[in-house]
Write an enzyme that holds these catalytic residues in place. Structure first.
Site, PDB file in Angstrom:
ATOM      1  N   GLY A  45       0.817  -1.213   0.000  1.00 43.88           N
ATOM      2  CA  GLY A  45       0.000   0.000   0.000  1.00 43.88           C
ATOM      3  C   GLY A  45       0.848   1.259   0.000  1.00 43.88           C
ATOM      4  O   GLY A  45       0.426   2.304  -0.506  1.00 43.88           O
ATOM      5  N   GLY A  48      -1.572  10.319 -37.489  1.00 44.72           N
ATOM      6  CA  GLY A  48      -2.117  10.312 -36.132  1.00 44.72           C
ATOM      7  C   GLY A  48      -1.361  11.257 -35.216  1.00 44.72           C
ATOM      8  O   GLY A  48      -1.941  11.871 -34.316  1.00 44.72           O
TER       9      GLY A  48
HETATM   10  C1  HXC Z   1       4.696  -4.554  10.616  1.00 44.03           C
HETATM   11  C2  HXC Z   1       6.806  -4.151   9.866  1.00 44.03           C
HETATM   12  C3  HXC Z   1       6.365  -4.230   8.535  1.00 44.03           C
HETATM   13  C4  HXC Z   1       4.990  -4.487   8.303  1.00 44.03           C
HETATM   14  C5  HXC Z   1       8.472  -3.842   8.535  1.00 44.03           C
HETATM   15  N1  HXC Z   1       8.118  -3.926   9.823  1.00 44.03           N
HETATM   16  N2  HXC Z   1       7.420  -4.038   7.724  1.00 44.03           N
HETATM   17  N3  HXC Z   1       5.987  -4.308  10.903  1.00 44.03           N
HETATM   18  N4  HXC Z   1       4.192  -4.638   9.373  1.00 44.03           N
HETATM   19  N5  HXC Z   1       4.479  -4.545   7.076  1.00 44.03           N
HETATM   20  C6  HXC Z   1       8.971  -3.753  10.981  1.00 44.03           C
HETATM   21  C7  HXC Z   1       9.998  -4.840  11.190  1.00 44.03           C
HETATM   22  O1  HXC Z   1       9.439  -5.901  11.915  1.00 44.03           O
HETATM   23  C8  HXC Z   1      11.063  -4.093  11.989  1.00 44.03           C
HETATM   24  O2  HXC Z   1      10.632  -3.996  13.328  1.00 44.03           O
HETATM   25  C9  HXC Z   1      11.015  -2.711  11.419  1.00 44.03           C
HETATM   26  O3  HXC Z   1       9.750  -2.588  10.784  1.00 44.03           O
HETATM   27  C10 HXC Z   1      12.080  -2.458  10.371  1.00 44.03           C
HETATM   28  O4  HXC Z   1      12.021  -3.504   9.400  1.00 44.03           O
HETATM   29  P1  HXC Z   1      13.322  -4.250   8.838  1.00 44.03           P
HETATM   30  O5  HXC Z   1      12.846  -5.440   8.105  1.00 44.03           O
HETATM   31  O6  HXC Z   1      14.282  -4.438   9.954  1.00 44.03           O
HETATM   32  O7  HXC Z   1      13.921  -3.131   7.873  1.00 44.03           O
HETATM   33  P2  HXC Z   1      14.593  -3.327   6.450  1.00 44.03           P
HETATM   34  O8  HXC Z   1      15.612  -4.412   6.509  1.00 44.03           O
HETATM   35  O9  HXC Z   1      15.025  -1.971   6.043  1.00 44.03           O
HETATM   36  O10 HXC Z   1      13.445  -3.855   5.483  1.00 44.03           O
HETATM   37  C11 HXC Z   1      12.318  -3.026   5.242  1.00 44.03           C
HETATM   38  C12 HXC Z   1      11.250  -3.797   4.424  1.00 44.03           C
HETATM   39  C13 HXC Z   1      10.943  -5.151   5.084  1.00 44.03           C
HETATM   40  C14 HXC Z   1      11.803  -4.038   2.985  1.00 44.03           C
HETATM   41  C15 HXC Z   1      10.032  -2.884   4.317  1.00 44.03           C
HETATM   42  O11 HXC Z   1      10.702  -4.921   6.476  1.00 44.03           O
HETATM   43  C16 HXC Z   1       9.742  -5.844   4.496  1.00 44.03           C
HETATM   44  O12 HXC Z   1       9.857  -6.507   3.468  1.00 44.03           O
HETATM   45  N6  HXC Z   1       8.578  -5.698   5.164  1.00 44.03           N
HETATM   46  C17 HXC Z   1       7.355  -6.327   4.681  1.00 44.03           C
HETATM   47  C18 HXC Z   1       6.823  -5.629   3.475  1.00 44.03           C
HETATM   48  C19 HXC Z   1       5.462  -6.121   3.050  1.00 44.03           C
HETATM   49  O13 HXC Z   1       5.374  -7.172   2.448  1.00 44.03           O
HETATM   50  N7  HXC Z   1       4.378  -5.394   3.505  1.00 44.03           N
HETATM   51  C20 HXC Z   1       3.011  -5.775   3.317  1.00 44.03           C
HETATM   52  C21 HXC Z   1       2.572  -5.270   1.979  1.00 44.03           C
HETATM   53  S1  HXC Z   1       0.926  -5.704   1.625  1.00 44.03           S
HETATM   54  P3  HXC Z   1      11.645  -3.795  14.542  1.00 44.03           P
HETATM   55  O14 HXC Z   1      10.801  -4.025  15.757  1.00 44.03           O
HETATM   56  O15 HXC Z   1      12.726  -4.824  14.365  1.00 44.03           O
HETATM   57  O16 HXC Z   1      12.154  -2.415  14.450  1.00 44.03           O
HETATM   58  C22 HXC Z   1       0.100  -4.272   1.638  1.00 44.03           C
HETATM   59  C23 HXC Z   1      -1.330  -4.402   1.156  1.00 44.03           C
HETATM   60  C24 HXC Z   1      -1.947  -3.074   0.857  1.00 44.03           C
HETATM   61  O17 HXC Z   1       0.605  -3.267   1.937  1.00 44.03           O
HETATM   62  C25 HXC Z   1      -2.978  -3.154  -0.219  1.00 44.03           C
HETATM   63  C26 HXC Z   1      -2.393  -2.881  -1.580  1.00 44.03           C
HETATM   64  C27 HXC Z   1      -3.421  -2.781  -2.668  1.00 44.03           C
END
Ligand code: HXC
Length: 517
Positions: A173, A407
């Site tokens: 999102g 066009g």
């Molecule tokens: C909760 C999250 C989070 C999430 C990261 N964190 N993403 N917490 N929900 N979606 C938290 C981690 O647990 C961590 O907590 C802190 O944020 C930092 O994350 P890291 O992984 O340590 O950082 P980094 O290595 O820089 O990686 C960042 C990242 C990765 C690439 C964003 O965290 C990641 O892949 N997150 C998931 C992304 C994802 O798939 N999101 C959902 C998308 S679906 P701590 O406590 O250790 O600080 C969506 C649907 C919407 O959004 C609708 C669309 C139409």
């Protein structure tokens, strides 16, 4: 000295706590990546001392998956209002130190609140995005929370400018909401945009890709066309957002801000008279044309690395904002293809919704022929340009600098799409197609029967060029308003713009049109 009221002491402590975000360790991690904190970013974006934060005490409400242990004030986003160049803007900045800036129900509520206030007050919305997307712990509540934002992005589109500045890894999102806004600005190296990250891609498709190659600024600037601008670091991104905003009005009922020009509106540019080569197969720089016509140093090109066969951007002419659309004869001869169509159509619509007049420079041999283009839907994509120009009610001016064939003539702000004033340079060639192609189609039998077919073909091509290889036929049938010397272009366009300043062009009533997408 009287003892301080403990309630006030508590407020002060709470306020200090608000400043801490996700805590010192996470802030240090943020800095180690070369990133600023959310609050520092807002301070750079806004005029000094104008940030007013709202809803600082909000925390998340759920207890799922261990979330009861850590409730952080502000819930991972700073929201509020401030000023840019003295103009009111509403802002939100996600704080990556709080659950990775991930969006839950309460964070969304804060963002929606500033979006609603922005629209009620006719002010732009600027989002500083640094977020892992939907907050996993809140499950479907965080999905609904995103839907609330997407709906507002869509409903407020064309009402107030919406700008997204991408400052970190933006997944799901966090990428989709910006995609609904008017402008996406990415910081190189630290900002990524993808729906599903490298890990998920590896698990589902087996593809191995790093975040930068998947969704970094370079990819979105050159390959996907998602980003409009990128900068090497955060301060320059925030400064560029301010510059971008200076071309836009605060809302759809205002005109863009006027800036007293330092460049003479009547300035002639002699160099322009020798810019287009006599041999019409040779390229020249359309950037040079634009640079010489608009107010000095005001051209802000958007999407400069994607679909480079066309050029779009904002500029000022006589101090007023204009949207520039042009072909680039040095790249694929300036043909109109699928990506160029998308790039032009979206830009024309952005200018139209924010009352920015359009100035179009035309030099295109036509739509790009080919199976790939036809299978890819060039008809559908090209139709967007027709739709966008036809629908646009802002003042529209076109300047045909050289080729306007088929066009490409029609879609590029031609007279009967509703363009107000059409200029052509003496180098203009306006016809259904180029000479060789046209002669092969209409004189095929005559050429075949001739005693010397090749000589006949050359003669007919010459005759065709004589008739259509110039702007005079088009001018004689009223398709060109005036043939001008290139050096006069700036003066002519500025004078025309002032004559069109109060243009009124009402639409017939309807809910909305059905633009081909
Ligand atoms: C909760 C999250 C989070 C999430 C990261 N964190 N993403 N917490 N929900 N979606 C938290 C981690 O647990 C961590 O907590 C802190 O944020 C930092 O994350 P890291 O992984 O340590 O950082 P980094 O290595 O820089 O990686 C960042 C990242 C990765 C690439 C964003 O965290 C990641 O892949 N997150 C998931 C992304 C994802 O798939 N999101 C959902 C998308 S679906 P701590 O406590 O250790 O600080 C969506 C649907 C919407 O959004 C609708 C669309 C139409």
């Amino acid at each position: 000295m009287p003892q301080e009221d403990p309630r006030i002491v508590k407020l002060r402590k709470m306020r200090e706590k608000v400043q801490e975000g996700g805590g010192a360790a996470r802030v240090a991690k943020q800095r180690a990546k070369g990133k600023l904190t959310a609050r520092e970013r807002l301070e750079l974006l806004l005029d000094p001392g104008t940030l007013n934060e709202q809803e600082t005490m909000i925390t998340h409400q759920g207890d799922e998956l261990g979330m009861s242990t850590e409730r952080i004030l502000g819930d991972g986003v700073i929201t509020g209002y401030g000023q840019i160049d003295g103009r009111l803007v509403y802002v939100y900045a996600q704080d990556f130190t709080v659950y990775g800036g991930a969006l839950g129900e309460m964070q969304s509520r804060k963002i929606c609140r500033v979006m609603d206030l922005a629209v009620r007050n006719g002010a732009p919305i600027i989002g500083l995005i640094d977020s892992g997307g939907a907050r996993i712990q809140e499950g479907v509540r965080s999905l609904g929370a995103y839907a609330e934002i997407f709906r507002r992005n869509a409903q407020y589109s064309g009402v107030v400018p919406q700008i997204s500045i991408m400052l970190g890894p933006c997944a799901g999102g966090a990428a989709y909401s910006p995609a609904l806004t008017d402008m996406i600005l990415m910081v190189e190296k630290n900002a990524y945009m993808f729906l599903t990250g490298p890990e998920v891609i590896k698990a589902t498709t087996g593809e191995v890709v790093d975040p930068e190659s998947l969704g970094g600024a370079a990819i979105h600037m050159s390959t996907s066309g998602l980003a409009h601008l990128s900068t090497p670091d955060e301060p320059s991104a925030l400064a560029l957002a301010r510059t971008f905003l200076s071309y836009l009005p605060s809302n759809n009922v205002e005109n863009p801000p006027y800036q007293s020009p330092t460049d003479d509106p009547l300035r002639m540019d002699e160099e322009l008279n020798s810019l287009v080569p006599l041999d019409s197969t040779l390229p020249y720089s359309m950037h040079e044309v634009i640079k010489r016509v608009v107010d000095r140093d005001t051209f802000l090109e958007l999407q400069p690395m994607w679909a480079q066969n066309c050029i779009i951007g904002l500029a000022r002419m006589g101090g007023h904002s204009v949207g520039i659309v042009a072909q680039h004869p040095s790249v694929m001869a300036g043909v109109v293809d699928i990506n160029a169509s998308d790039k032009i159509a979206r830009f024309v619509r952005m200018c139209d919704c924010f009352n920015i007049p359009l100035v179009t420079f035309v030099d295109s041999p036509g739509f790009l022929p080919g199976v790939d283009q036809e299978y890819g839907g060039i008809i559908r994509h090209g139709a967007k340009v027709l739709y966008a120009y036809s629908e646009a009610t802002v003042p529209k001016i076109s300047v045909i600098t050289r080729k306007a064939y088929g066009g490409a003539y029609v879609v590029m702000s031609s007279k009967y799409l509703g363009t107000d004033i059409n200029f052509a340079w003496p180098s203009a060639e306006i016809a259904v197609m180029g000479a060789a192609g046209a002669v092969n189609v209409i004189y095929r039998h005559q050429i075949a029967k001739a005693a010397d077919p090749e000589a006949e073909r050359v003669k007919l091509i010459e005759q065709y060029r004589e008739q259509f290889g110039n702007p005079y036929y088009a001018a004689s049938v009223g398709f060109v308003d005036e043939i001008i010397e290139p050096r006069e272009t700036r003066m002519k366009v500025i004078t025309s713009l002032s004559a069109l300043r109060d243009k009124v062009a009402p639409h017939p009533p309807r809910k909305h049109g059905n633009i081909p997408v």
